[in-house]
Each structure stands twice: as C-alpha cells, then as structure tokens.
Design a protein around this motif. Sequence first.
Motif, short mmCIF file in Angstrom:
data_model
loop_
_atom_site.label_atom_id
_atom_site.label_comp_id
_atom_site.label_asym_id
_atom_site.label_seq_id
_atom_site.Cartn_x
_atom_site.Cartn_y
_atom_site.Cartn_z
N ILE A 68 -2.97 1.33 -5.32
CA ILE A 68 -3.92 1.09 -4.24
C ILE A 68 -3.56 2.03 -3.09
N VAL A 69 -4.56 2.75 -2.62
CA VAL A 69 -4.38 3.67 -1.49
C VAL A 69 -5.16 3.09 -0.32
N VAL A 70 -4.46 2.83 0.79
CA VAL A 70 -5.07 2.21 1.96
C VAL A 70 -5.04 3.20 3.11
N HIS A 71 -6.15 3.32 3.82
CA HIS A 71 -6.24 4.22 4.98
C HIS A 71 -6.51 3.37 6.21
N THR A 72 -5.57 3.35 7.15
CA THR A 72 -5.74 2.60 8.39
C THR A 72 -5.50 3.54 9.57
N GLN A 73 -5.63 2.99 10.78
CA GLN A 73 -5.32 3.78 11.98
C GLN A 73 -3.86 4.22 11.98
N GLU A 74 -3.00 3.45 11.31
CA GLU A 74 -1.56 3.76 11.25
C GLU A 74 -1.26 4.88 10.26
N GLY A 75 -2.19 5.20 9.40
CA GLY A 75 -1.97 6.25 8.41
C GLY A 75 -2.45 5.85 7.03
N VAL A 76 -1.91 6.56 6.03
CA VAL A 76 -2.28 6.24 4.65
C VAL A 76 -1.06 5.68 3.93
N PHE A 77 -1.33 4.75 3.03
CA PHE A 77 -0.27 4.07 2.30
C PHE A 77 -0.67 4.00 0.83
N ALA A 78 0.28 4.26 -0.04
CA ALA A 78 0.02 4.18 -1.48
C ALA A 78 1.04 3.23 -2.09
N LEU A 79 0.53 2.22 -2.74
CA LEU A 79 1.39 1.19 -3.31
C LEU A 79 0.94 0.87 -4.73
N SER A 80 1.87 0.44 -5.53
CA SER A 80 1.49 -0.06 -6.85
C SER A 80 0.52 -1.21 -6.65
N ALA A 81 -0.55 -1.24 -7.43
CA ALA A 81 -1.53 -2.32 -7.32
C ALA A 81 -1.16 -3.50 -8.22
N ILE A 82 0.00 -3.40 -8.86
CA ILE A 82 0.41 -4.47 -9.78
C ILE A 82 1.31 -5.45 -9.05
N CYS A 83 0.88 -6.68 -8.97
CA CYS A 83 1.66 -7.72 -8.29
C CYS A 83 2.97 -7.98 -9.05
N PRO A 84 4.10 -7.97 -8.34
CA PRO A 84 5.38 -8.20 -9.00
C PRO A 84 5.54 -9.63 -9.54
N HIS A 85 4.66 -10.55 -9.13
CA HIS A 85 4.79 -11.91 -9.62
C HIS A 85 4.44 -11.98 -11.10
N LEU A 86 3.17 -11.88 -11.43
CA LEU A 86 2.77 -11.95 -12.84
C LEU A 86 1.82 -10.83 -13.25
N GLY A 87 1.72 -9.81 -12.41
CA GLY A 87 1.02 -8.61 -12.83
C GLY A 87 -0.46 -8.51 -12.54
N CYS A 88 -1.02 -9.38 -11.73
CA CYS A 88 -2.42 -9.24 -11.35
C CYS A 88 -2.59 -8.02 -10.44
N LEU A 89 -3.81 -7.53 -10.31
CA LEU A 89 -4.07 -6.41 -9.42
C LEU A 89 -4.36 -6.91 -8.01
N VAL A 90 -3.68 -6.33 -7.05
CA VAL A 90 -3.81 -6.76 -5.66
C VAL A 90 -5.01 -6.07 -5.00
N ASN A 91 -5.44 -6.62 -3.88
CA ASN A 91 -6.58 -6.08 -3.13
C ASN A 91 -6.24 -5.93 -1.65
N TRP A 92 -6.91 -4.99 -1.00
CA TRP A 92 -6.76 -4.77 0.44
C TRP A 92 -7.73 -5.70 1.17
N HIS A 93 -7.22 -6.37 2.20
CA HIS A 93 -8.04 -7.25 3.04
C HIS A 93 -8.00 -6.70 4.46
N PRO A 94 -9.03 -5.94 4.85
CA PRO A 94 -8.99 -5.25 6.14
C PRO A 94 -8.95 -6.20 7.33
N ASP A 95 -9.56 -7.37 7.23
CA ASP A 95 -9.56 -8.29 8.37
C ASP A 95 -8.15 -8.77 8.70
#
Length: 138
Positions: A68-95
């Motif tokens: 998952i690549v997230v672009h905010t005012q603070e910059g850009v961030f790239a993280l594995s989208a795989i949750c370390p718990h049981l492997g579901c794909l995570v989502n960005w919540h801008p609010d």
Amino acid sequence: MRRRTFLDYCIGGGVTAWAVLTAYTGLAFLWPTKSSTTEEGSEGTTIALSEIPVGNASKISYKGKPTIVVHTQEGVFALSAICPHLGCLVNWHPDEKQIACPCHAAKFDLRGNVLGGPSPGPLESYKAEIINDQIKIG
Ligand code: FES
C-alpha cells in the motif's frame, strides 16, 4: 461430403479448439504479466505522482507482495499491505490518517507501527520518496 465425415470434422475441430484454449489459459496463468516484470527491478519501482493525489492511497505489487502506497501532506509511505495478524489486506483510512485491517481491526500508523488491535508486529515498510513527478519505492 458424407454426413458422417462432416460430423467427424466438427467433433475433431471442437476437441482441437478446446485443447488449444486450455493450453493457452494454462500458459497465460503461469507466465508473468508485463507489468510485474517492468515495474519492479533491482532499482525499485515508480508510480506517477498524479496517480496517488495527496490524501489517497493505492495498492500495488512490489517485490511480488501487495503493497500500500499512501500519499499525505507528510510525504509518501510504502508499506506491506499484508496484516501481520492473519494476513488480510489492510486499507488506508484518510479521515483517521491510519491504516486499518478490515478483519480484526488492527490499526497502524504511516510508518507501519501498531496503534491497536491484535497485530503481533508492525507492517513491513519500504523506502518511498518523491522524485520529480514520480513516487519511487525501494
Ligand atoms: S488479520 Fe488483520 S487484524 Fe487480524
């Protein structure tokens, strides 16, 4: 042409078409897609900055893993989208400015640190930076 010969040709043609279609489907499944061989290299991968405006995120494949690549005012961030718990794909919540897992509600900050929930560890993070009009990952 006799009726019997004509039917033999039709059946033979149908079987041949089925075999060709099955072989093509199998090879297409096994062969890497063009994007997976051209987007990623030893130098990392790039995405046009216009594809992820500020406040948005996008999921890509990086090193063969959902990222998952997230672009905010603070910059850009790239993280594995795989949750370390049981492997579901995570989502960005801008609010909330958080990354959250829809399965068991683990929450992460933009550096992948655990903010709450059952995750046993952080999301794997990758180097991400803006160069000209591109987001470079890796
Ligand atoms: S798989 Fe993500 S919180 Fe369980």
